[in-house]
Design a protein around this motif. Structure first.
Motif, PDB file in Angstrom:
ATOM      1  N   PHE A  98      -2.774  23.718  18.761  1.00 22.69           N
ATOM      2  CA  PHE A  98      -1.064  23.434  18.336  1.00 22.69           C
ATOM      3  C   PHE A  98      -0.104  22.678  18.480  1.00 22.69           C
ATOM      4  O   PHE A  98      -0.354  22.690  19.849  1.00 22.69           O
ATOM      5  CB  PHE A  98      -0.838  24.703  17.892  1.00 22.69           C
ATOM      6  CG  PHE A  98      -1.560  25.962  17.258  1.00 22.69           C
ATOM      7  CD1 PHE A  98      -1.196  25.576  15.820  1.00 22.69           C
ATOM      8  CD2 PHE A  98      -2.460  26.028  17.872  1.00 22.69           C
ATOM      9  CE1 PHE A  98      -2.413  26.485  14.759  1.00 22.69           C
ATOM     10  CE2 PHE A  98      -3.519  27.658  16.825  1.00 22.69           C
ATOM     11  CZ  PHE A  98      -3.227  27.623  15.579  1.00 22.69           C
ATOM     12  N   SER A  99       0.513  22.227  17.748  1.00 20.76           N
ATOM     13  CA  SER A  99       1.725  21.113  18.495  1.00 20.76           C
ATOM     14  C   SER A  99       2.672  21.344  18.178  1.00 20.76           C
ATOM     15  O   SER A  99       2.606  22.169  16.841  1.00 20.76           O
ATOM     16  CB  SER A  99       1.746  19.554  17.854  1.00 20.76           C
ATOM     17  OG  SER A  99       1.353  19.608  16.626  1.00 20.76           O
ATOM     18  N   PRO A 149      -2.876  22.961  12.727  1.00 18.73           N
ATOM     19  CA  PRO A 149      -3.772  21.955  13.515  1.00 18.73           C
ATOM     20  C   PRO A 149      -4.814  20.885  12.200  1.00 18.73           C
ATOM     21  O   PRO A 149      -4.753  20.153  12.554  1.00 18.73           O
ATOM     22  CB  PRO A 149      -4.810  22.869  14.009  1.00 18.73           C
ATOM     23  CG  PRO A 149      -4.724  23.894  13.469  1.00 18.73           C
ATOM     24  CD  PRO A 149      -3.012  24.211  12.474  1.00 18.73           C
ATOM     25  N   ASP A 150      -4.663  21.108  11.087  1.00 18.89           N
ATOM     26  CA  ASP A 150      -5.445  20.255   9.926  1.00 18.89           C
ATOM     27  C   ASP A 150      -5.438  21.037   8.649  1.00 18.89           C
ATOM     28  O   ASP A 150      -4.952  22.199   8.414  1.00 18.89           O
ATOM     29  CB  ASP A 150      -7.294  20.079  10.700  1.00 18.89           C
ATOM     30  CG  ASP A 150      -7.589  22.047  10.976  1.00 18.89           C
ATOM     31  OD1 ASP A 150      -7.018  22.578   9.120  1.00 18.89           O
ATOM     32  OD2 ASP A 150      -8.351  21.760  11.361  1.00 18.89           O
ATOM     33  N   GLU A 151      -5.910  20.107   7.752  1.00 17.93           N
ATOM     34  CA  GLU A 151      -5.302  19.959   6.425  1.00 17.93           C
ATOM     35  C   GLU A 151      -6.454  21.853   6.094  1.00 17.93           C
ATOM     36  O   GLU A 151      -6.045  22.208   5.276  1.00 17.93           O
ATOM     37  CB  GLU A 151      -5.423  19.211   5.862  1.00 17.93           C
ATOM     38  CG  GLU A 151      -7.300  18.875   5.634  1.00 17.93           C
ATOM     39  CD  GLU A 151      -7.756  17.867   4.975  1.00 17.93           C
ATOM     40  OE1 GLU A 151      -8.965  17.436   4.690  1.00 17.93           O
ATOM     41  OE2 GLU A 151      -6.806  16.584   4.417  1.00 17.93           O
ATOM     42  N   SER A 183      -9.602  30.022  17.359  1.00 20.21           N
ATOM     43  CA  SER A 183      -9.050  28.648  17.045  1.00 20.21           C
ATOM     44  C   SER A 183     -11.067  28.200  17.334  1.00 20.21           C
ATOM     45  O   SER A 183     -11.242  27.320  16.893  1.00 20.21           O
ATOM     46  CB  SER A 183      -8.222  27.886  17.957  1.00 20.21           C
ATOM     47  OG  SER A 183      -7.399  28.313  17.368  1.00 20.21           O
ATOM     48  N   ALA A 184     -11.407  28.987  18.252  1.00 21.64           N
ATOM     49  CA  ALA A 184     -12.615  28.206  18.962  1.00 21.64           C
ATOM     50  C   ALA A 184     -13.778  28.586  17.199  1.00 21.64           C
ATOM     51  O   ALA A 184     -15.023  28.398  18.494  1.00 21.64           O
ATOM     52  CB  ALA A 184     -12.555  29.695  20.845  1.00 21.64           C
ATOM     53  N   ASN A 185     -13.455  29.579  16.811  1.00 18.33           N
ATOM     54  CA  ASN A 185     -14.251  30.022  15.863  1.00 18.33           C
ATOM     55  C   ASN A 185     -14.188  29.763  14.589  1.00 18.33           C
ATOM     56  O   ASN A 185     -13.299  28.717  14.480  1.00 18.33           O
ATOM     57  CB  ASN A 185     -14.249  31.622  15.567  1.00 18.33           C
ATOM     58  CG  ASN A 185     -14.469  32.334  16.860  1.00 18.33           C
ATOM     59  OD1 ASN A 185     -14.971  32.137  17.739  1.00 18.33           O
ATOM     60  ND2 ASN A 185     -14.178  33.633  16.981  1.00 18.33           N
ATOM     61  N   GLY A 191       0.509  27.350  25.887  1.00 16.29           N
ATOM     62  CA  GLY A 191      -0.742  28.075  25.370  1.00 16.29           C
ATOM     63  C   GLY A 191      -1.246  27.560  24.221  1.00 16.29           C
ATOM     64  O   GLY A 191      -2.693  27.751  23.862  1.00 16.29           O
ATOM     65  N   MET A 192      -0.603  27.065  23.213  1.00 18.58           N
ATOM     66  CA  MET A 192      -0.435  27.037  21.661  1.00 18.58           C
ATOM     67  C   MET A 192      -1.136  25.600  21.629  1.00 18.58           C
ATOM     68  O   MET A 192      -1.464  25.121  20.753  1.00 18.58           O
ATOM     69  CB  MET A 192       0.497  26.659  20.878  1.00 18.58           C
ATOM     70  CG  MET A 192       1.137  28.658  20.798  1.00 18.58           C
ATOM     71  SD  MET A 192       0.010  29.717  19.649  1.00 18.58           S
ATOM     72  CE  MET A 192      -0.245  28.882  17.920  1.00 18.58           C
TER      73      MET A 192
END
Length: 372
Positions: A296-297, A315-317, A370-372, A290-291
């Motif tokens: 996410f990794s 996920p990013d800076e 994460s979608a927002n 799910g992550m």
């Protein structure tokens, strides 16, 4: 199967490696007061000790004993190191790939125990061949210590291979199984483990307050007079418990002990360690899937994952863990920050009274955030 999720008594789930979310019935077990000298209470302590031994060494429980120690799990680790290594002629080797291996090195140094740290990258599992070479190169080493599940990253170190290495070199094996015992199947006799350490608030799913040491009796019997501490004298604690029918030397955490007894019962009802491992494993697999879908990794490759806790990369800076944490807590979930300095990560635990429905709900909310 037990499935007691969030209630009014659990405003949020602790997705951590312990303390963790407990059942209401474990909490309720602490509502009765107990006297430390009472026969009924001491019989309860002995029952716990015997059941722990049967979990750890089911084929030959008569060779092992359990010693309960006040304090957090680290107190029990220090009790082992400070008691089982002789004051003269003993030397410890610690395989280190995280904060808890480093903590054992620090304990040995404070106690004045000669110690060699065999260090590995925190993002890797311990390499048995490298550890074996270190043991071969220093014949003065008498004891070897490893962390089974290093929750700094969530890596599950190869216990069987490491145990074979230590046994082949004729060393006493000490295993910090703080975050794995009760949730990952193991057999002390099969692995030739001399001392295994865990605590009440991990995979047995009790509450914080004491640790416990599972020890090979023939090894512990040689440790009288070794201790560098009065309160943390593992041999004396065991001796008193044996002679006085479960009595602790000093005041014990009676309510915590009663809760642990209930937690052990619930482990048995669930189907034992194998059944609990399956639930934890399913939780972790579902979480990772799910992550990844949410962007996410994982920090570690899958073959090193434990079912206990998993590290995820930012996920990013622009990612703010503080904001992420706050939003998830408002939705009823508490995570762990990362423990590495080299890579920005956070950690999510999958043990305790946590079930697939909880993980699915977490993933739903993470995707929404994460979608927002």
């Amino acid at each position: 199967m037990l499935n007691i999720n969030k209630t009014s008594n659990n405003p949020y789930l602790l997705l951590t490696p312990g303390p963790l979310t407990t059942t209401d019935s474990v909490k309720q077990a602490m509502l009765k007061d107990w006297c430390t000298w009472d026969d009924e209470y001491n019989e309860l302590v002995n029952s716990i000790r015997h059941r722990l031994v049967r979990l750890a060494a089911p084929q030959c429980p008569e060779k092992y004993t359990a010693v309960l120690m006040q304090g957090s799990g680290s107190f029990s680790v220090e009790a082992v190191l400070g008691t089982v290594i002789p004051k003269h002629g003993g030397k410890l080797a610690v395989a280190v790939n995280g904060a808890y291996g480093e903590r054992m090195v620090a304990m040995a140094e404070v106690l004045g125990i000669p110690v060699t740290a065999v260090r590995f990258d925190e993002r890797e599992a311990i390499n048995p061949d490298v550890f074996e070479e270190a043991l071969k190169n220093d014949p003065s080493i008498t004891h070897a210590a490893i962390v089974h599940c290093e929750t700094t990253t969530g890596v599950l170190n190869p216990l069987s291979e490491l145990a074979d290495v230590v046994s082949s070199q004729g060393k006493i094996l000490i295993v910090d199984a703080m975050s794995s015992f009760g949730g990952v199947p193991l057999d002390m006799e099969q692995l030739q483990i001399d001392y295994l350490i865990s605590s009440s608030n991990k995979c047995i799913q009790g509450v914080p307050g004491f640790g416990f040491v599972l020890a090979r009796i023939s090894s512990l019997e040689t440790c009288k007079g070794n201790a560098r501490s009065l309160s943390l004298d593992l041999y004396d604690q065991w001796d008193v418990m044996e002679r006085m029918n479960g009595k602790w030397r000093y005041t014990s955490p009676t309510h915590v002990v009663r809760a642990f007894d209930q937690a052990l019962h619930e482990l048995e009802v669930e189907g034992g360690i194998n059944a609990r491992y399956l639930r934890y494993h399913q939780n972790q697999q579902l979480l990772v899937t799910g992550m990844k879908e949410a962007g996410f990794s994982t920090l570690l490759p899958e073959e090193w994952h434990s079912p206990i806790i998993t590290s995820f990369r930012y996920p990013d800076e622009n990612f703010s863990f503080s904001d992420f944490y706050t939003r998830l807590k408002k939705e009823g979930f508490v995570l762990y920050p990362g423990k590495l300095t080299s890579v920005p990560t956070f950690r999510i635990g999958t043990i305790g009274d946590v079930h697939t429905s909880d993980v699915l709900e977490l993933i739903r909310i993470v995707k929404q955030i994460s979608a927002n």
